[in-house]
Design an enzyme around this catalytic site. Structure first.
Site, PDB file in Angstrom:
ATOM      1  CG  PHE A   8      -2.091  -0.852   1.398  1.00  0.00           C
ATOM      2  CD1 PHE A   8      -3.212  -0.682   0.889  1.00  0.00           C
ATOM      3  CD2 PHE A   8      -1.834  -2.145   1.949  1.00  0.00           C
ATOM      4  CE1 PHE A   8      -4.223  -1.481   0.842  1.00  0.00           C
ATOM      5  CE2 PHE A   8      -3.069  -3.217   1.807  1.00  0.00           C
ATOM      6  CZ  PHE A   8      -4.168  -2.643   1.502  1.00  0.00           C
ATOM      7  CG  ASP A   9       0.884   5.978  -1.645  1.00  0.00           C
ATOM      8  OD1 ASP A   9       1.917   6.238  -1.209  1.00  0.00           O
ATOM      9  OD2 ASP A   9       0.009   6.655  -2.060  1.00  0.00           O
ATOM     10  CG  LEU A  10       1.097   6.708   4.611  1.00  0.00           C
ATOM     11  CD1 LEU A  10       0.094   6.022   5.433  1.00  0.00           C
ATOM     12  CD2 LEU A  10       2.320   7.074   5.415  1.00  0.00           C
ATOM     13  CG  ASP A  11       1.294  10.769   2.217  1.00  0.00           C
ATOM     14  OD1 ASP A  11       0.804  10.651   3.259  1.00  0.00           O
ATOM     15  OD2 ASP A  11       2.307  11.280   2.113  1.00  0.00           O
ATOM     16  CB  ILE A 164      -3.115  -0.527  -3.268  1.00  0.00           C
ATOM     17  CG1 ILE A 164      -3.478  -2.071  -3.758  1.00  0.00           C
ATOM     18  CG2 ILE A 164      -4.190   0.219  -3.604  1.00  0.00           C
ATOM     19  CD1 ILE A 164      -4.130  -2.867  -2.476  1.00  0.00           C
TER      20      ILE A 164
END
Length: 216
Positions: A8-11, A164
């Site tokens: 996963f990306d964060l922002d 993602i």
């Protein structure tokens, strides 16, 4: 499920960081005596490496670029990282994926020290096998480098993985690592930006993301 390892990306993917990031940009510009626009006009800073955005938007290079990042971090480390919120449904999705036996990772261009603080603050850190990001000295700042770091460190088979994210950088980074990618529309990238990078799908909501992952 096809994907055993989910990155996963964060922002713009796990959390909505708009207020904290844009306030940090405004603070840094003020320190450099540059007139700052409204927060809404700084959304394009969310996702790409900071150095690239400062250069392309304000033509800050060299020492001025480094100084802008230092001022940004001065505000962000104190206030900005908490001016943030988890997208509705994210924690439930992480819980479901974990229960299904998936290994979850965060792959962000944000310095890992900040990513860890944010995820710990929102009590999401326990869902992830690892949190990977850039270093404060500017190394491993590009998304493909962060993804490669995760793959190499944890000896992942890219065919069992999916990245993602809400910006093209997430999808390009996945492609450079021969990995599938999913674009999410609830973040800060446009449909055209995401579709242009040919992800396996683009979803409009956290719920739709969960449905896709569970069906594939």
């Amino acid at each position: 499920m096809t994907y055993k390892n989910i990155l996963f990306d964060l922002d713009g993917t796990l959390t909505d960081p708009k207020l904290g990031i844009t306030n940090s940009i405004i603070f840094s510009l003020g320190k450099l005596d540059i007139a700052a626009p409204h927060n809404d006009e700084l959304e394009h800073f969310i996702g790409p490496p900071l150095s690239e955005s400062y250069e392309s938007t304000y033509q800050l290079t060299g020492d001025r670029n480094h100084l802008a990042i230092d001022y940004y971090r001065e505000y962000f480390s104190d206030k900005g990282l908490y001016e943030n919120k988890v997208y509705e449904g994210i924690e439930e999705l992480l819980k479901e994926l974990k229960s299904a036996g998936c290994h979850l990772f965060v792959a962000t261009s944000k310095p890992v020290v900040f990513a860890e603080q944010i995820l710990e603050h929102f009590k999401l850190d326990g869902y992830f096998d690892a949190i990977a990001g850039s270093e404060l000295d500017g190394t491993r700042v590009h998304k493909d480098e962060v993804i490669k770091f995760v793959v190499d460190r944890y000896q992942l088979d890219v065919h069992d993985c999916v990245m993602i994210g809400d910006r093209k950088h997430d999808l390009v980074g996945a492609r450079k690592n021969n990995m599938d990618a999913i674009g999410v529309m609830y973040g800060y990238g446009s449909l055209a930006e995401l579709e242009n990078e040919q992800p396996v799908t683009v979803v409009e909501s956290v719920e739709e993301l969960g449905d896709y992952l569970k069906a594939h």
